[in-house]
Design a protein around this motif. Structure first.
Motif, PDB file in Angstrom:
ATOM      1  N   THR A 120       8.395  30.458  10.735  1.00 24.42           N
ATOM      2  CA  THR A 120       8.687  31.438  11.789  1.00 24.42           C
ATOM      3  C   THR A 120       8.223  30.954  13.158  1.00 24.42           C
ATOM      4  N   GLN A 121       7.406  29.906  13.188  1.00 20.18           N
ATOM      5  CA  GLN A 121       6.873  29.406  14.451  1.00 20.18           C
ATOM      6  C   GLN A 121       7.717  28.281  15.042  1.00 20.18           C
ATOM      7  N   VAL A 122       8.802  27.937  14.396  1.00 17.31           N
ATOM      8  CA  VAL A 122       9.695  26.888  14.914  1.00 17.31           C
ATOM      9  C   VAL A 122      11.048  27.510  15.226  1.00 17.31           C
ATOM     10  N   PRO A 123      11.824  26.888  16.128  1.00 14.76           N
ATOM     11  CA  PRO A 123      13.171  27.424  16.416  1.00 14.76           C
ATOM     12  C   PRO A 123      14.011  27.517  15.154  1.00 14.76           C
ATOM     13  N   SER A 124      14.962  28.417  15.179  1.00 17.52           N
ATOM     14  CA  SER A 124      15.791  28.644  13.987  1.00 17.52           C
ATOM     15  C   SER A 124      16.515  27.375  13.539  1.00 17.52           C
ATOM     16  N   GLU A 125      16.838  26.489  14.517  1.00 18.37           N
ATOM     17  CA  GLU A 125      17.523  25.249  14.156  1.00 18.37           C
ATOM     18  C   GLU A 125      16.647  24.354  13.278  1.00 18.37           C
ATOM     19  N   PHE A 126      15.313  24.500  13.387  1.00 17.36           N
ATOM     20  CA  PHE A 126      14.400  23.641  12.650  1.00 17.36           C
ATOM     21  C   PHE A 126      13.860  24.306  11.379  1.00 17.36           C
ATOM     22  N   GLU A 127      14.301  25.516  11.091  1.00 15.91           N
ATOM     23  CA  GLU A 127      13.811  26.199   9.885  1.00 15.91           C
ATOM     24  C   GLU A 127      14.153  25.435   8.609  1.00 15.91           C
ATOM     25  N   PRO A 128      15.397  24.891   8.452  1.00 14.76           N
ATOM     26  CA  PRO A 128      15.664  24.095   7.233  1.00 14.76           C
ATOM     27  C   PRO A 128      14.729  22.896   7.101  1.00 14.76           C
ATOM     28  N   LEU A 129      14.420  22.233   8.233  1.00 17.30           N
ATOM     29  CA  LEU A 129      13.496  21.096   8.194  1.00 17.30           C
ATOM     30  C   LEU A 129      12.104  21.552   7.783  1.00 17.30           C
ATOM     31  N   ALA A 130      11.644  22.675   8.341  1.00 12.99           N
ATOM     32  CA  ALA A 130      10.314  23.192   7.997  1.00 12.99           C
ATOM     33  C   ALA A 130      10.250  23.561   6.512  1.00 12.99           C
ATOM     34  N   LYS A 131      11.320  24.170   5.992  1.00 11.40           N
ATOM     35  CA  LYS A 131      11.340  24.538   4.575  1.00 11.40           C
ATOM     36  C   LYS A 131      11.324  23.298   3.680  1.00 11.40           C
ATOM     37  N   SER A 132      12.053  22.262   4.103  1.00 12.65           N
ATOM     38  CA  SER A 132      12.057  21.016   3.321  1.00 12.65           C
ATOM     39  C   SER A 132      10.675  20.377   3.317  1.00 12.65           C
ATOM     40  N   ILE A 133      10.011  20.404   4.478  1.00 10.34           N
ATOM     41  CA  ILE A 133       8.658  19.858   4.556  1.00 10.34           C
ATOM     42  C   ILE A 133       7.715  20.645   3.662  1.00 10.34           C
ATOM     43  N   ASN A 134       7.860  21.968   3.660  1.00  4.38           N
ATOM     44  CA  ASN A 134       6.997  22.811   2.809  1.00  4.38           C
ATOM     45  C   ASN A 134       7.214  22.523   1.330  1.00  4.38           C
ATOM     46  N   ARG A 135       8.499  22.296   0.953  1.00  2.81           N
ATOM     47  CA  ARG A 135       8.764  21.958  -0.451  1.00  2.81           C
ATOM     48  C   ARG A 135       8.124  20.620  -0.817  1.00  2.81           C
ATOM     49  N   LEU A 136       8.197  19.664   0.126  1.00  4.18           N
ATOM     50  CA  LEU A 136       7.576  18.365  -0.121  1.00  4.18           C
ATOM     51  C   LEU A 136       6.062  18.507  -0.240  1.00  4.18           C
ATOM     52  N   ILE A 137       5.461  19.335   0.634  1.00  9.67           N
ATOM     53  CA  ILE A 137       4.011  19.561   0.573  1.00  9.67           C
ATOM     54  C   ILE A 137       3.632  20.206  -0.757  1.00  9.67           C
ATOM     55  N   GLU A 138       4.442  21.143  -1.224  1.00 10.35           N
ATOM     56  CA  GLU A 138       4.164  21.788  -2.513  1.00 10.35           C
ATOM     57  C   GLU A 138       4.215  20.783  -3.656  1.00 10.35           C
ATOM     58  N   ARG A 139       5.184  19.874  -3.592  1.00 10.41           N
ATOM     59  CA  ARG A 139       5.280  18.855  -4.632  1.00 10.41           C
ATOM     60  C   ARG A 139       4.087  17.907  -4.581  1.00 10.41           C
ATOM     61  N   ILE A 140       3.669  17.553  -3.361  1.00  7.81           N
ATOM     62  CA  ILE A 140       2.497  16.679  -3.227  1.00  7.81           C
ATOM     63  C   ILE A 140       1.252  17.382  -3.742  1.00  7.81           C
ATOM     64  N   GLU A 141       1.135  18.676  -3.410  1.00  7.51           N
ATOM     65  CA  GLU A 141      -0.022  19.442  -3.865  1.00  7.51           C
ATOM     66  C   GLU A 141      -0.043  19.540  -5.386  1.00  7.51           C
ATOM     67  N   ALA A 142       1.129  19.809  -5.976  1.00 14.81           N
ATOM     68  CA  ALA A 142       1.203  19.887  -7.442  1.00 14.81           C
ATOM     69  C   ALA A 142       0.852  18.548  -8.075  1.00 14.81           C
ATOM     70  N   TYR A 143       1.325  17.457  -7.444  1.00 12.92           N
ATOM     71  CA  TYR A 143       1.020  16.117  -7.974  1.00 12.92           C
ATOM     72  C   TYR A 143      -0.478  15.833  -7.874  1.00 12.92           C
ATOM     73  N   ALA A 144      -1.074  16.185  -6.714  1.00 15.08           N
ATOM     74  CA  ALA A 144      -2.510  15.956  -6.534  1.00 15.08           C
ATOM     75  C   ALA A 144      -3.319  16.760  -7.547  1.00 15.08           C
ATOM     76  N   LEU A 145      -2.921  18.007  -7.782  1.00 15.18           N
ATOM     77  CA  LEU A 145      -3.631  18.842  -8.755  1.00 15.18           C
ATOM     78  C   LEU A 145      -3.495  18.280 -10.175  1.00 15.18           C
ATOM     79  N   SER A 146      -2.282  17.792 -10.496  1.00 11.05           N
ATOM     80  CA  SER A 146      -2.087  17.228 -11.842  1.00 11.05           C
ATOM     81  C   SER A 146      -2.921  15.963 -12.019  1.00 11.05           C
ATOM     82  N   GLN A 147      -3.051  15.167 -10.947  1.00 10.20           N
ATOM     83  CA  GLN A 147      -3.873  13.964 -11.048  1.00 10.20           C
ATOM     84  C   GLN A 147      -5.343  14.312 -11.210  1.00 10.20           C
TER      85      GLN A 147
END
Length: 393
Positions: free
Chosen positions: A150-177
């Motif tokens: 919500t803090q980025v322009p609407s044009e960048f919302e898909p990019l922000a969501k993709s980054i968040n999904r990547l962060i979630e995957r990294i977090e899940a990987y770090a937790l599994s390790q």
């Protein structure tokens, strides 16, 4: 460049249109004078037009212009020679010159405004990107906080969501390790503690040779168990390295058949049977063969381990649209579907093991972009079915 090209086309269109009207008016005058006499033509008084006659004869009419197009002449064939109609087009030439200067001025202004707007817009667009880059640069394994879309322009919302999904995957990987590291330490610490205690108890006093041999045999069993654990952990490492393996165009059915053939001898040795039913008979896809081998070996090892003597393990393939389904069915005790069987160091049933096989298979499937599942059979028989779903297009 596009503005210059379109402006040039527009200017030439206007110029041609203006002088085309001049040509039409001169043609009209010539057609009116052509059937009349030479004297009548010479005595005609038309504003801004001079008429003369040349005795030279021509076959077709044509136009001629002076250098600055201030004068336009029509040479028109008649019965008494060539009728030359000269029209003063200086005013038209001045108009086209003024149009050209206006177009140049408008283009220069438009280009300046476009450049200014582009710089202003690019600055606005770059600010959110810089903010995202700064946030990502501050991320570490201890602080994996997502981006507020919500803090980025609407044009960048898909990019922000993709980054968040990547962060979630990294977090899940770090937790599994971390979970794997803690689990491995625990699994290795327990047999070491048991060995240490047994050795200490054995050495408290002199004992018969048979008791020393029994303690050593127990230690050997514990060492074998730890070796299995270390081998499983090494397999995880090799599986992670295999994620960077380049996919190879392979006949997946033939490759699966080779893996099954290597397990048929093992099944026969244990008093069990391994059968295959492949459809289609051949299918080439681009696949990471090492990861695929990890998954299928785990499926087959588990199926044979949990199947009783005299039972059958069946490997089948089915093509469903653009998905190839590979299933391994056994006749064992089945699984508890309420438990997470893909978690590391989770063991089920009476058969021994490191508890890392399905964890390795799950990671391999994720790296391949495939899906795996293990469920109880739904055909009324006891046992489980392990499935691998591969995209083939």
């Amino acid at each position: 460049m596009l503005i210059a090209i379109f402006s040039g086309i527009l200017y030439h269109y206007i110029e041609i249109s203006i002088f085309e009207n001049v040509a039409i008016s001169l043609n009209r005058i010539a057609k009116d004078l052509e059937p009349r006499s030479k004297l009548y033509a010479l005595q005609s008084k038309i504003p801004d037009v001079k008429i003369s006659v040349d005795e030279t004869k021509i076959q077709k009419p044509y136009f001629s212009y002076n250098k600055d197009k201030s004068s336009t002449q029509l040479h028109y064939p008649t019965s008494y020679g060539t009728l030359i109609i000269d029209k003063n087009t200086k005013e038209y030439s001045q108009i086209t010159a003024q149009i050209l200067s206006n177009i140049i001025f408008i283009n220069a202004t438009a280009i300046f405004l476009i450049l200014f707007y582009a710089l202003f817009l690019s600055r606005i667009l770059v600010l959110p990107v810089r903010a995202l880059a700064l946030k990502l640069s501050k991320l570490n394994e201890h602080s994996l906080k997502g981006v507020e879309s919500t803090q980025v322009p609407s044009e960048f919302e898909p990019l922000a969501k993709s980054i968040n999904r990547l962060i979630e995957r990294i977090e899940a990987y770090a937790l599994s390790q971390k979970e794997l590291f803690i689990g491995a330490a625990h699994e290795l610490k327990t047999p070491l503690a048991v060995m240490k205690t047994k050795n200490e108890v054995t050495l408290l006093k002199d004992r018969p040779k048979e008791q020393y041999c029994g303690a050593l045999e127990q230690n050997i069993k514990s060492i074998d168990q730890m070796n299995k654990m270390v081998s499983a952990i090494l397999q995880i490492g090799r599986g992670e390295a295999a994620q960077f393996e380049k996919p190879v165009n392979t006949d997946i059915i033939a490759f699966l058949g080779e893996i099954c053939e290597s397990f048929k001898a093992l099944a026969k040795k244990e008093g069990k049977s391994l059968s295959t039913s492949f459809s289609p008979k051949s299918r080439k896809i681009s696949i990471q063969t090492t990861l695929f081998t990890h998954i299928m070996q785990n499926f087959l090892q588990n199926a044979l381990k949990f199947s009783p003597e005299g039972s059958e393990v069946k490997v089948e393939t089915k093509l469903l649209d653009n998905i190839l389904e590979i299933s391994v069915s056994d006749e064992g005790c089945g699984i508890d579907e309420d438990k997470d069987i893909f978690a590391p160091f989770k063991r089920y049933g009476k058969a021994g093991g490191s508890g890392l096989g399905l964890f390795v298979a799950k990671n391999a499937a994720n790296a391949m972009g495939a899906q795996i599942s293990v469920l109880n059979r739904d055909d009324g028989k006891s046992g489980a079915v392990a499935r691998l779903l591969l995209k083939i297009s």
